[in-house]
Design a protein around this motif. Sequence first.
Motif, PDB file in Angstrom:
ATOM      1  N   PHE A   9      -0.012  -3.068  -4.812  1.00  0.00           N
ATOM      2  CA  PHE A   9      -0.018  -4.028  -3.713  1.00  0.00           C
ATOM      3  C   PHE A   9       0.388  -5.412  -4.184  1.00  0.00           C
ATOM      4  O   PHE A   9       0.317  -5.734  -5.356  1.00  0.00           O
ATOM      5  CB  PHE A   9      -1.404  -4.088  -3.076  1.00  0.00           C
ATOM      6  N   GLN A  10       0.757  -6.214  -3.169  1.00  0.00           N
ATOM      7  CA  GLN A  10       1.241  -7.560  -3.449  1.00  0.00           C
ATOM      8  C   GLN A  10       0.193  -8.373  -4.230  1.00  0.00           C
ATOM      9  O   GLN A  10       0.522  -9.083  -5.149  1.00  0.00           O
ATOM     10  CB  GLN A  10       1.581  -8.266  -2.129  1.00  0.00           C
ATOM     11  N   GLY A  11      -1.054  -8.251  -3.865  1.00  0.00           N
ATOM     12  CA  GLY A  11      -2.084  -9.065  -4.550  1.00  0.00           C
ATOM     13  C   GLY A  11      -3.033  -8.257  -5.408  1.00  0.00           C
ATOM     14  O   GLY A  11      -4.247  -8.399  -5.287  1.00  0.00           O
ATOM     15  N   LYS A  58      10.316  -6.476   4.930  1.00  0.00           N
ATOM     16  CA  LYS A  58      10.232  -5.682   3.699  1.00  0.00           C
ATOM     17  C   LYS A  58       8.861  -4.997   3.583  1.00  0.00           C
ATOM     18  O   LYS A  58       8.776  -3.784   3.402  1.00  0.00           O
ATOM     19  CB  LYS A  58      10.457  -6.576   2.463  1.00  0.00           C
ATOM     20  N   SER A  59       7.818  -5.830   3.706  1.00  0.00           N
ATOM     21  CA  SER A  59       6.460  -5.256   3.575  1.00  0.00           C
ATOM     22  C   SER A  59       6.181  -4.261   4.687  1.00  0.00           C
ATOM     23  O   SER A  59       5.553  -3.221   4.470  1.00  0.00           O
ATOM     24  CB  SER A  59       5.415  -6.362   3.593  1.00  0.00           C
ATOM     25  N   THR A  60       6.677  -4.593   5.889  1.00  0.00           N
ATOM     26  CA  THR A  60       6.488  -3.674   7.013  1.00  0.00           C
ATOM     27  C   THR A  60       7.096  -2.311   6.688  1.00  0.00           C
ATOM     28  O   THR A  60       6.464  -1.273   6.890  1.00  0.00           O
ATOM     29  CB  THR A  60       7.129  -4.267   8.278  1.00  0.00           C
ATOM     30  N   ALA A  94       5.952  -0.530  -4.903  1.00  0.00           N
ATOM     31  CA  ALA A  94       5.430  -1.755  -5.496  1.00  0.00           C
ATOM     32  C   ALA A  94       5.923  -2.941  -4.689  1.00  0.00           C
ATOM     33  O   ALA A  94       7.119  -3.195  -4.601  1.00  0.00           O
ATOM     34  CB  ALA A  94       5.867  -1.871  -6.956  1.00  0.00           C
ATOM     35  N   ASP A  95       4.939  -3.643  -4.036  1.00  0.00           N
ATOM     36  CA  ASP A  95       5.312  -4.795  -3.203  1.00  0.00           C
ATOM     37  C   ASP A  95       5.166  -6.064  -4.034  1.00  0.00           C
ATOM     38  O   ASP A  95       4.056  -6.490  -4.313  1.00  0.00           O
ATOM     39  CB  ASP A  95       4.417  -4.841  -1.966  1.00  0.00           C
ATOM     40  N   GLU A  96       6.300  -6.610  -4.431  1.00  0.00           N
ATOM     41  CA  GLU A  96       6.343  -7.787  -5.300  1.00  0.00           C
ATOM     42  C   GLU A  96       5.395  -7.651  -6.481  1.00  0.00           C
ATOM     43  O   GLU A  96       4.442  -8.416  -6.628  1.00  0.00           O
ATOM     44  CB  GLU A  96       6.002  -9.046  -4.487  1.00  0.00           C
ATOM     45  N   PRO A  97       5.676  -6.703  -7.340  1.00  0.00           N
ATOM     46  CA  PRO A  97       4.766  -6.472  -8.469  1.00  0.00           C
ATOM     47  C   PRO A  97       4.788  -7.617  -9.475  1.00  0.00           C
ATOM     48  O   PRO A  97       3.860  -7.748 -10.264  1.00  0.00           O
ATOM     49  CB  PRO A  97       5.293  -5.178  -9.100  1.00  0.00           C
TER      50      PRO A  97
HETATM   51 MG   LIG Z   1       5.873  -8.948   2.120  1.00  0.00          MG
END
Ligand SMILES: [Mg+2]
Lengths: 233, 402
Positions: free
Chosen positions: A92-94, A47-49, A168-171
């Motif tokens: 971003f995720q973090g 997913k992130s890729t 949005a990666d895991e917002p």
């Molecule tokens: Mg990921």
Amino acid sequence: MSALIEFHGITKSYGQGQARFQALRGVDLCIEEGDFVAVMGPSGSGKSTSMNIIGCLDVPSGGEYLFHGTHVERLDRNQRALLRRHYLGFVFQGFNLLSRTTAQENVELPLLYRGESAGRRATAARQALQQVGLGGWEHHTSAELSGGQQQRVAIARAIATRPTLLLADEPTGNLDSQRSHEIMELLNSLNRDQGITVLMVTHEPDMAEYAKRVIHFRDGQVEQDERLRELAS
Amino acid sequence: MMFWNSLLLALREIRRNLLRSFLTILGIVIGVGAVITMVTLGNGATQAIKDQVSSLGSNLLQVRPGQRMFGPGGGGAPQFKLEDVKAIRQQISGLAAVAPQVSRNATVVAGTNNWSTSVTGSNLDYFTAGNWALAEGRLFTPEEENAGQTVCVLGATIQKELYGSSSPLGENLRVKNFSCQVIGVLKAKGQSGMGRDQDDSVIMPLRAVQRRLLGSRDISNIQISVANADNISRVQEQLTTLLRERRRLGPGADDNFNVLDTRQIADALSGTTQVLTMLLGAVASVSLLVGGIGIMNIMLVSVTERTREIGIRLAIGALEREVLLQFLIEAVMLAALGGLIGIILATGASVLLAKLMQVPFTFNPTINLLSFVFSAGIGILFGYMPAKRAARLDPIEALRHE
Ligand SMILES: [Mg+2]
Ligand SMILES: Nc1ncnc2c1ncn2[C@@H]1O[C@H](COP(=O)(O)OP(=O)(O)OP(=O)(O)O)[C@@H](O)[C@H]1O
């Protein structure tokens, strides 16, 4: 509606020889302007890729990626940076806010790189912070904000430039369920009211409920693609 | 546009890390400060020596018996006679003054005060050659000079030590076993190059000193002022030829006298201080270099430490060259700031030290500008590598960095 993103047989592999790992094994995908897409799938499914490739942060190992009809895989580093600058907003995720920097300065950053004047930057940043419900928090540094507030600053930063596409990666990855629903409402309204195309990775099915379309990844491939709501034409 | 943004970002970053920024530039501050202070003081010392030597008189030649340039004249070499002086006057043209001299240390007494000084016998040309001006009274008349009368002109130090604020004119000054009448006082000149007080002397007609203090007709030193500076070397040659002739020196024999150009002394002395200045400046430059390496070190640490920040900037749409520029400007601004503080500190230190060392302070724009440009250059030189490293980072890798 025209296609904003087109993936044709996108592959991505990491490492060399024995350690070679194929994170994406031929992904075909087409996302139209105005859509609100949730990307789901088990950890390590790519997913992130995919998000990084869509976000022009990374380049595919094979296949074709068209953004607005432009072959991204043929662009160089600087051209991709300009694409990010002018069309994309990334959450971003973090969080990834600048530390020891005020919310206002964080949100102004992408505007600065766009070459906006100081006055326009300040106005746009204040507006964006207002939109995510952080009016009055402009001069707090990241360290003085809660996780939810930081995530909202990150969203404000991504939307201050009025991007074509919001990634949005895991917002909501680090948020409690009430905050998560607030964030989803926000993404939803950005999509509905400003016509921003939203692409979001999530693990939680009730967050995916907000989307118009849900794409499931498994082992570097699209496993399932379902439409929940029709795109307004 | 891009430049101003990078400048703004760099400024923010420096302000955010004020203490670290200050420590980073300390090396440059010290380096620039040391270089400028050394060079300024060295130039001051050179200037002081030049000033003092030129205050001895202009276009001066000193003729002394013996071969050595410095020290008490003579050894076994014969002294000069008045006939030598006359011959010089007659046979060499273009001379402004020819002053034969003898001196002797003596204690002089006025009332209840006494003072040990040097008593010099000479003629009126002495005052021309030495650029002496009268503060009050008069010089001796030709009659007094020829007769060798016991009249005297005082240096400013003698006047101060023996008479204080009252005028000594017409008073009698006791010198050893005779007394002489004070007829004039000279204007003060100050310390000479060798640390001798030029104003600490009593001047009398040549004959008077020869007769009363020395008991001989010898002349230990002839001071000659050349009218035109271009003629100095010609006069020097003619003097040598003339004196060799008069002293009957054969073609193979060494001179038993020497003719010295005061400018040569000045050049020799200031040459030494200039070499010393350059040496000290070079040593100080090494510390500037060390300061530059300090900046590189901090910038490299800073790039590692700020990897995530750089990743964020790149991901948000910063171009490689914008990140490069930001880091480079940061390094250059730090270095230039260090240079500026160094210049300010050095100026303060130079003024203070110049006062302590009694050398003139002159603000030297060249060395200040040079140090400033050099420190900024050090910023570019040592800032480039870390900046390049920052700009080359892969945004995804950088974002992953903890
Ligand atoms: Mg990921
Ligand atoms: N830079 C990299 N080097 C080597 N392998 C990588 C790299 N980035 C990702 N991978 C691998 O590619 C695969 C897919 O990773 P990706 O980050 O896309 O997963 P994901 O679906 O986002 O998972 P998660 O839900 O845990 O975030 C994983 O197995 C991961 O180990």
